[in-house]
Write a protein that holds these residues in place. Structure first.
Motif, PDB file in Angstrom:
ATOM      1  N   ILE A  89      56.662 -33.193 -44.788  1.00  0.00           N
ATOM      2  CA  ILE A  89      56.634 -31.875 -45.451  1.00  0.00           C
ATOM      3  C   ILE A  89      55.447 -31.796 -46.410  1.00  0.00           C
ATOM      4  CG2 ILE A  89      57.863 -30.262 -46.981  1.00  0.00           C
ATOM      5  CD1 ILE A  89      60.467 -31.429 -46.016  1.00  0.00           C
ATOM      6  N   SER A  90      55.226 -32.859 -47.201  1.00  0.00           N
ATOM      7  CA  SER A  90      54.141 -32.752 -48.178  1.00  0.00           C
ATOM      8  C   SER A  90      52.766 -32.851 -47.516  1.00  0.00           C
ATOM      9  CB  SER A  90      54.294 -33.801 -49.278  1.00  0.00           C
ATOM     10  OG  SER A  90      54.092 -35.078 -48.761  1.00  0.00           O
ATOM     11  N   ASN A  91      52.576 -33.838 -46.629  1.00  0.00           N
ATOM     12  CA  ASN A  91      51.213 -34.082 -46.139  1.00  0.00           C
ATOM     13  C   ASN A  91      50.826 -33.300 -44.893  1.00  0.00           C
ATOM     14  OD1 ASN A  91      51.231 -35.949 -48.183  1.00  0.00           O
ATOM     15  ND2 ASN A  91      51.846 -37.600 -46.844  1.00  0.00           N
ATOM     16  N   SER A  92      51.782 -33.053 -44.033  1.00  0.00           N
ATOM     17  CA  SER A  92      51.415 -32.387 -42.776  1.00  0.00           C
ATOM     18  C   SER A  92      51.681 -30.885 -42.832  1.00  0.00           C
ATOM     19  CB  SER A  92      52.215 -32.981 -41.609  1.00  0.00           C
ATOM     20  OG  SER A  92      51.946 -34.336 -41.508  1.00  0.00           O
ATOM     21  N   LEU A 107      57.091 -33.865 -54.304  1.00  0.00           N
ATOM     22  CA  LEU A 107      57.624 -34.442 -53.065  1.00  0.00           C
ATOM     23  C   LEU A 107      57.181 -35.892 -52.881  1.00  0.00           C
ATOM     24  CD1 LEU A 107      57.173 -31.488 -50.561  1.00  0.00           C
ATOM     25  CD2 LEU A 107      59.310 -32.423 -51.415  1.00  0.00           C
ATOM     26  N   ILE A 108      55.894 -36.151 -53.167  1.00  0.00           N
ATOM     27  CA  ILE A 108      55.386 -37.509 -52.937  1.00  0.00           C
ATOM     28  C   ILE A 108      56.073 -38.501 -53.871  1.00  0.00           C
ATOM     29  CG2 ILE A 108      53.344 -38.990 -53.043  1.00  0.00           C
ATOM     30  CD1 ILE A 108      51.701 -36.719 -51.990  1.00  0.00           C
ATOM     31  N   MET A 109      56.338 -38.037 -55.083  1.00  0.00           N
ATOM     32  CA  MET A 109      56.985 -38.929 -56.058  1.00  0.00           C
ATOM     33  C   MET A 109      58.331 -39.445 -55.534  1.00  0.00           C
ATOM     34  SD  MET A 109      56.363 -40.091 -59.111  1.00  0.00           S
ATOM     35  CE  MET A 109      57.377 -41.469 -59.600  1.00  0.00           C
ATOM     36  N   THR A 110      59.026 -38.646 -54.727  1.00  0.00           N
ATOM     37  CA  THR A 110      60.357 -39.062 -54.271  1.00  0.00           C
ATOM     38  C   THR A 110      60.297 -40.296 -53.367  1.00  0.00           C
ATOM     39  OG1 THR A 110      60.326 -37.681 -52.286  1.00  0.00           O
ATOM     40  CG2 THR A 110      61.263 -36.690 -54.279  1.00  0.00           C
ATOM     41  N   ILE A 161      61.591 -37.088 -66.183  1.00  0.00           N
ATOM     42  CA  ILE A 161      60.997 -37.222 -64.840  1.00  0.00           C
ATOM     43  C   ILE A 161      61.366 -38.583 -64.249  1.00  0.00           C
ATOM     44  CG2 ILE A 161      58.817 -37.257 -63.526  1.00  0.00           C
ATOM     45  CD1 ILE A 161      59.059 -34.574 -64.723  1.00  0.00           C
ATOM     46  N   GLY A 162      61.391 -39.603 -65.110  1.00  0.00           N
ATOM     47  CA  GLY A 162      61.763 -40.945 -64.637  1.00  0.00           C
ATOM     48  C   GLY A 162      63.163 -40.928 -64.034  1.00  0.00           C
ATOM     49  N   VAL A 163      64.103 -40.301 -64.738  1.00  0.00           N
ATOM     50  CA  VAL A 163      65.491 -40.285 -64.262  1.00  0.00           C
ATOM     51  C   VAL A 163      65.607 -39.447 -62.979  1.00  0.00           C
ATOM     52  CG1 VAL A 163      67.828 -39.503 -64.812  1.00  0.00           C
ATOM     53  CG2 VAL A 163      66.484 -40.711 -66.534  1.00  0.00           C
ATOM     54  N   LEU A 164      64.956 -38.282 -62.977  1.00  0.00           N
ATOM     55  CA  LEU A 164      65.028 -37.430 -61.776  1.00  0.00           C
ATOM     56  C   LEU A 164      64.402 -38.132 -60.566  1.00  0.00           C
ATOM     57  CD1 LEU A 164      64.170 -33.868 -63.151  1.00  0.00           C
ATOM     58  CD2 LEU A 164      66.409 -34.761 -62.469  1.00  0.00           C
ATOM     59  N   SER A 165      63.250 -38.803 -60.815  1.00  0.00           N
ATOM     60  CA  SER A 165      62.587 -39.501 -59.702  1.00  0.00           C
ATOM     61  C   SER A 165      63.477 -40.612 -59.184  1.00  0.00           C
ATOM     62  CB  SER A 165      61.266 -40.141 -60.138  1.00  0.00           C
ATOM     63  OG  SER A 165      60.459 -39.196 -60.741  1.00  0.00           O
ATOM     64  N   ALA A 166      64.143 -41.317 -60.107  1.00  0.00           N
ATOM     65  CA  ALA A 166      65.017 -42.412 -59.681  1.00  0.00           C
ATOM     66  C   ALA A 166      66.128 -41.862 -58.789  1.00  0.00           C
ATOM     67  CB  ALA A 166      65.609 -43.126 -60.895  1.00  0.00           C
ATOM     68  N   ALA A 167      66.721 -40.741 -59.200  1.00  0.00           N
ATOM     69  CA  ALA A 167      67.809 -40.164 -58.416  1.00  0.00           C
ATOM     70  C   ALA A 167      67.308 -39.797 -57.015  1.00  0.00           C
ATOM     71  CB  ALA A 167      68.365 -38.935 -59.129  1.00  0.00           C
ATOM     72  N   ALA A 168      66.147 -39.129 -56.972  1.00  0.00           N
ATOM     73  CA  ALA A 168      65.616 -38.702 -55.673  1.00  0.00           C
ATOM     74  C   ALA A 168      65.282 -39.922 -54.808  1.00  0.00           C
ATOM     75  CB  ALA A 168      64.377 -37.843 -55.876  1.00  0.00           C
ATOM     76  N   SER A 169      64.673 -40.936 -55.421  1.00  0.00           N
ATOM     77  CA  SER A 169      64.256 -42.104 -54.641  1.00  0.00           C
ATOM     78  C   SER A 169      65.459 -42.893 -54.138  1.00  0.00           C
ATOM     79  CB  SER A 169      63.353 -43.021 -55.467  1.00  0.00           C
ATOM     80  OG  SER A 169      62.243 -42.296 -55.912  1.00  0.00           O
ATOM     81  N   ILE A 170      66.555 -42.887 -54.900  1.00  0.00           N
ATOM     82  CA  ILE A 170      67.764 -43.577 -54.423  1.00  0.00           C
ATOM     83  C   ILE A 170      68.242 -42.915 -53.124  1.00  0.00           C
ATOM     84  CG2 ILE A 170      70.232 -43.960 -54.899  1.00  0.00           C
ATOM     85  CD1 ILE A 170      69.454 -44.505 -57.814  1.00  0.00           C
ATOM     86  N   ILE A 171      68.198 -41.578 -53.119  1.00  0.00           N
ATOM     87  CA  ILE A 171      68.616 -40.871 -51.896  1.00  0.00           C
ATOM     88  C   ILE A 171      67.716 -41.269 -50.716  1.00  0.00           C
ATOM     89  CG2 ILE A 171      68.915 -38.584 -50.838  1.00  0.00           C
ATOM     90  CD1 ILE A 171      69.645 -37.551 -53.616  1.00  0.00           C
ATOM     91  N   ILE A 172      66.406 -41.353 -50.998  1.00  0.00           N
ATOM     92  CA  ILE A 172      65.477 -41.733 -49.916  1.00  0.00           C
ATOM     93  C   ILE A 172      65.801 -43.147 -49.414  1.00  0.00           C
ATOM     94  CG2 ILE A 172      63.038 -42.127 -49.314  1.00  0.00           C
ATOM     95  CD1 ILE A 172      63.450 -39.239 -49.911  1.00  0.00           C
ATOM     96  N   CYS A 173      66.068 -44.065 -50.341  1.00  0.00           N
ATOM     97  CA  CYS A 173      66.418 -45.441 -49.926  1.00  0.00           C
ATOM     98  C   CYS A 173      67.663 -45.422 -49.048  1.00  0.00           C
ATOM     99  CB  CYS A 173      66.730 -46.321 -51.144  1.00  0.00           C
ATOM    100  SG  CYS A 173      65.295 -46.821 -52.083  1.00  0.00           S
TER     101      CYS A 173
END
Ligand code: PFF
Length: 472
Positions: free
Chosen positions: A398-401, A98-101, A359-371
């Motif tokens: 979700i991850s920290n709290s 989750l944090i990686m996203t 993992i790089g590609v998956l993280s990029a996809a997830a982070s684009i959604i976050i942006c």
């Protein structure tokens, strides 16, 4: 098997530095000050310091000792002690996922600001709406996030963390000196606003240091406690498997008591000073109203500080500062991605290069959604703590709290009541005159942590509020 291939740290310093590299990141310099400002300065600080000395110590010692004693990463460690508890290792793995996203999204913001200062446009960044305009634009945050992510993936792909570790021996102390310098400068600030009110850095320091209990209700106290605890997990990188994996690399001749204390001191010290750097500046330029800005706090207030430094010095300070925090963010993000890659290599029986790419590609996809959460997918959601949230804040929550109190609750039940605290104490006592603060540790894992974590878990879901309302 797997273990034999692992390298181990050279002595205690290597371990402390690597763990501090993971621990010190945007959590200390971006997250801590904005939570402290939002939650009433001194009150948050007081609660946080008490938590560090009690929960922080117990959770960090637990993670590191489990790692060293089992010699396993988090995915396997719990199951290797009690097969029935193997699920806990798998659950901890969710946190870095989750944090990686969103970590690289913030990394991207830092790259953007470093670029602005490098190209001499710091003055623009000092404008009030600059940060908002940037994160709500469609392409720019994605481009900068991808740059940050690519550097992270490149380091993990090449397996060159050792080189990064060496580099961090220079950059970490540099970062510390830099924020101390800026913190002192912040205290000298003074500004008279349009209404003719003059505010000084020292008044801002008072807001940061002196707890204000006026109007404090039980539910506000719980919400600050949850914020402080979530910050503790995030900042120390505990209850997410990372410190278990680090522990598994530590040799038996390392004194864990001392290492745990040093990691905590360094991590908390950096966060505390970052608060002195940011909060008085926010107070001076934006008054108490500016304190509730949330995640944008550092990006809005620091450019104003740099702008107030006369001549070219402001730009130079801006460049050096953002490059250093960029480096701190990179070392942390590398540790998150390394955990994901190492675990997936193990689970899917693939090599490092394949997994880093995936993992790089998956993280990029997830982070684009976050942006895109700040424009295309924009919505306003109110979290159970009453704060307005977009995608990034929801992931963070979700991850920290939510997840981390749950993982800590289960870990403390496991250690306190299933394998018993002695199991940890034995490991902590190796290579040291004994397990210092053993009594405190036992009390924390058996009683205090399970109760508080359960309360916080219920609080994070909003259930506690409803329960309390029922009885009122
Ligand atoms: N502790 C890091 C920080 O304060 O920025 C963040 C972090 C590192 C979170 C590693 C999670 C992690 F696995």
């Amino acid at each position: 098997m797997e273990n034999k291939k692992k390298s181990s740290f050279t002595g205690s310093l290597g371990f402390v530095l690597a763990a501090a590299g993971s621990a010190v990141g945007v959590g200390n310099i971006w997250r801590f000050p904005y939570l402290a400002a939002r939650d009433g300065g001194g009150l948050f600080l007081l609660i946080y310091l008490v938590l560090v000395l009690t929960f922080g110590f117990a959770l960090l010692a637990t993670d590191v000792a489990i790692g060293r004693k089992t010699g396993q990463n988090a995915w396997n460690a719990f199951g290797s002690i009690r097969p029935k508890w193997g699920f806990l290792g798998k659950l901890t793995f969710l946190v870095p996922v989750l944090i990686m996203t969103y970590y690289s999204v913030i990394g991207g913001w830092i790259v953007k600001y470093a670029t602005i200062y490098l190209t001499g446009q710091g003055e623009k960044a000092a404008g009030d709406s600059y940060f908002m305009d940037f994160i709500t634009s469609k392409a720019s945050p994605i481009v900068f996030m991808l740059i940050f992510l690519a550097i992270t993936a490149f380091i993990v792909y090449g397996g060159v963390e050792k080189g990064v570790e060496k580099f961090s021996r220079i950059v970490m102390p540099g970062l510390l000196l830099m924020i101390i310098g800026l913190a002192v400068y912040s205290l000298t600030l003074s500004y008279t606003d349009a209404e003719g009110v003059t505010r000084t850095g020292l008044q801002g320091l008072k807001v940061y240091l002196v707890p204000d209990f006026t109007g404090l209700t039980f539910s506000r106290f719980l919400s600050i406690l949850l914020d402080a605890m979530s910050q503790l997990f995030f900042s120390l990188s505990v209850s997410m498997g990372i410190m278990i994996t680090f522990g598994s690399y530590v040799k038996k001749d390392v004194n864990l008591n001392q290492s745990v204390t040093r990691i905590q001191l360094f991590d908390t010290g950096v966060a505390f000073i970052a608060g002195v750097m940011v909060i008085p500046a926010v107070y001076v330029f934006s008054g108490m109203g500016g304190m509730t800005q949330g995640p944008s706090l550092m990006f809005v207030s620091l450019p104003k500080v740099f702008h107030s430094i006369p001549g070219a010095a402001g730009t130079i300070v801006g460049v050096v500062f953002f490059l250093m925090i960029l480096f701190a963010a990179l070392t942390s993000c590398v540790s998150i991605m390394e955990t994901l890659v190492a675990n997936c290599m193990h689970i899917f029986k693939k090599n490092r290069k394949q997994m880093s790419l995936l993992i790089g590609v998956l993280s990029a996809a997830a982070s684009i959604i976050i942006c895109l959460g700040y424009n295309v997918f924009y919505f306003e959601y109110t979290l159970p703590n009453g704060q307005p949230a977009q995608l990034l804040d929801i992931m963070d929550y979700i991850s920290n709290s939510f997840l981390m109190p749950l993982i800590s609750l289960l870990t403390c039940i496991f250690v306190g009541w299933v394998i018993k605290p002695k199991w940890i104490a034995e490991e902590m006592a190796i290579a040291s005159p004994g397990f210092r603060r053993e009594g405190l540790y036992n009390f924390m894992v058996r009683y205090a942590a399970p109760v508080i974590m359960l309360i916080l878990f219920l609080q994070s879901t909003g259930l506690l509020g409803r329960l309390i309302a029922l009885f009122q």
